[in-house]
Design a protein around this motif. Sequence first.
Motif, short mmCIF file in Angstrom:
data_model
loop_
_atom_site.label_atom_id
_atom_site.label_comp_id
_atom_site.label_asym_id
_atom_site.label_seq_id
_atom_site.Cartn_x
_atom_site.Cartn_y
_atom_site.Cartn_z
N ALA A 1 -19.88 43.10 -43.17
CA ALA A 1 -20.75 43.35 -41.84
C ALA A 1 -21.17 42.10 -41.21
CB ALA A 1 -22.02 44.24 -42.43
N LEU A 2 -21.60 41.08 -41.93
CA LEU A 2 -21.82 39.88 -41.23
C LEU A 2 -20.51 39.31 -40.35
CD1 LEU A 2 -24.04 38.11 -44.03
CD2 LEU A 2 -24.68 39.15 -41.65
N LEU A 3 -19.43 39.27 -41.19
CA LEU A 3 -18.13 38.64 -40.57
C LEU A 3 -17.96 39.62 -39.24
CD1 LEU A 3 -15.78 36.89 -40.88
CD2 LEU A 3 -14.60 38.51 -42.23
N PHE A 4 -18.07 40.96 -39.32
CA PHE A 4 -17.82 41.81 -38.28
C PHE A 4 -18.77 41.46 -36.86
CE2 PHE A 4 -18.92 45.36 -35.62
CZ PHE A 4 -17.59 45.94 -35.00
N LEU A 5 -20.01 41.20 -37.30
CA LEU A 5 -21.22 40.65 -36.37
C LEU A 5 -20.53 39.38 -35.64
CD1 LEU A 5 -24.27 41.87 -37.91
CD2 LEU A 5 -23.06 42.97 -35.98
N PHE A 6 -20.12 38.51 -36.54
CA PHE A 6 -19.53 37.01 -36.21
C PHE A 6 -18.61 37.27 -35.08
CE2 PHE A 6 -17.12 33.56 -36.62
CZ PHE A 6 -17.83 32.42 -36.22
N VAL A 7 -17.57 38.13 -35.48
CA VAL A 7 -16.60 38.23 -34.71
C VAL A 7 -16.89 38.79 -33.22
CG1 VAL A 7 -14.00 39.17 -34.56
CG2 VAL A 7 -14.78 38.15 -36.78
N LEU B 1 -16.35 37.31 -29.56
CA LEU B 1 -15.36 38.00 -28.50
C LEU B 1 -16.49 38.40 -27.26
CD1 LEU B 1 -13.43 40.55 -30.59
CD2 LEU B 1 -12.83 38.53 -29.51
N LEU B 2 -17.67 38.79 -27.66
CA LEU B 2 -18.73 39.20 -26.53
C LEU B 2 -18.79 37.78 -25.41
CD1 LEU B 2 -21.21 41.66 -27.89
CD2 LEU B 2 -19.58 42.26 -26.27
N CYS B 3 -18.98 36.78 -26.34
CA CYS B 3 -19.19 35.52 -25.45
C CYS B 3 -17.97 35.15 -24.72
CB CYS B 3 -19.66 34.43 -26.41
SG CYS B 3 -21.34 34.44 -27.33
N PHE B 4 -16.82 35.20 -25.14
CA PHE B 4 -15.53 35.06 -24.59
C PHE B 4 -15.63 35.71 -23.25
CE2 PHE B 4 -11.20 35.70 -23.76
CZ PHE B 4 -10.65 34.67 -23.48
N ILE B 5 -15.77 37.21 -23.41
CA ILE B 5 -15.67 38.35 -22.24
C ILE B 5 -16.71 37.88 -21.21
CG2 ILE B 5 -16.09 40.43 -21.78
CD1 ILE B 5 -14.81 41.33 -24.61
N ILE B 6 -17.94 37.66 -21.65
CA ILE B 6 -19.05 37.35 -20.69
C ILE B 6 -18.75 36.15 -19.91
CG2 ILE B 6 -21.37 36.58 -20.43
CD1 ILE B 6 -22.13 38.55 -22.83
N SER B 7 -18.24 35.06 -20.52
CA SER B 7 -17.72 33.68 -19.90
C SER B 7 -16.75 33.92 -18.80
CB SER B 7 -17.72 32.69 -20.94
OG SER B 7 -16.32 33.17 -21.57
N GLN B 8 -15.64 34.94 -19.24
CA GLN B 8 -14.66 35.11 -18.31
C GLN B 8 -14.85 35.99 -17.28
OE1 GLN B 8 -11.50 33.99 -18.38
NE2 GLN B 8 -12.04 32.72 -20.20
N HIS B 9 -15.93 36.79 -17.28
CA HIS B 9 -16.42 37.60 -16.14
C HIS B 9 -17.33 36.77 -15.32
CE1 HIS B 9 -17.70 41.16 -14.24
NE2 HIS B 9 -19.18 40.76 -14.46
N TRP B 10 -18.26 36.00 -15.95
CA TRP B 10 -18.95 34.98 -15.00
C TRP B 10 -18.06 34.28 -14.38
CZ3 TRP B 10 -20.00 29.84 -15.27
CH2 TRP B 10 -20.80 29.08 -14.73
N ARG B 11 -17.09 33.55 -14.78
CA ARG B 11 -16.08 32.73 -14.06
C ARG B 11 -15.45 33.38 -12.97
NH1 ARG B 11 -11.20 29.38 -17.09
NH2 ARG B 11 -10.38 28.24 -14.94
N GLN B 12 -15.08 34.73 -13.31
CA GLN B 12 -14.26 35.29 -12.12
C GLN B 12 -15.39 35.87 -10.93
OE1 GLN B 12 -12.67 38.82 -13.83
NE2 GLN B 12 -11.09 37.87 -14.97
N ARG B 13 -16.54 35.92 -11.39
CA ARG B 13 -17.66 36.30 -10.23
C ARG B 13 -18.03 34.97 -9.61
NH1 ARG B 13 -22.94 39.19 -11.84
NH2 ARG B 13 -23.06 38.97 -10.09
#
Length: 219
Positions: free
Chosen positions: A177-183, A187-199
């Motif tokens: 569970a801890l490994l899943f939360l870390f991954v 992934l969420l940080c990567f998606i949010i950063s890409q979305h913010w960059r596109q905006r």
Amino acid sequence: MGGLETPLNKTVLAEQTQWKHYLISDISQDTVFHCYFICSGEQVSSSFNVSVYQPPTQVILTLQPTWVTVGKSFTIECRVPAVEPLDSLTLFLFRGNETLHSQTFGKGAPALQEATATFNSTAHREDRHRNFSCLAVLDLLSRGGDIFHKHSEPQMLIIYEPVPDSQMIIIISVVSALLFLFVTSVLLCFIISQHWRQRRTGTYRVRAAWRRLPQAFWA
């Protein structure tokens, strides 16, 4: 006339008409002595036994193996070298104050041989706090002697207790569970950063088009 019949070395220390006093040396085993006198042409005799003993001077206790898993078997061995008579010897094996095993030895055993007692036991969780020991008792009271005691040095087991399957499943589940939360967080940080960059990139393009719009209009 009279004397003492024995294959051992003997020395007359004193004597009179009706008795003789001997010193016997180099006696190493049980021996029968024959005393005789000839009185008025008739021989009279008497026999007596002398018992040789060797009290226990060393008691050796061994645990095999010394590192045991709970529920597994191990062997307790007690050895007493050079002791006799063996038929008067008793070996006691202890776990703490509890007697696990006692062993006696029959008659006719060779002299000065090593006496051994062995016992198989099962390791318990509580054994990590208990001492194992051996007691050798040579009882010569029935032969007119004393009782001799000798203890071994105490020994302790190293008890290994494996993790139960249920606890192992819980540990694996928590780690997964801890490994899943870390991954997921990565992934969420990567998606949010890409979305913010596109905006941000999209906003700059709108502003550039807005600046060019008056020029095109006047043209």
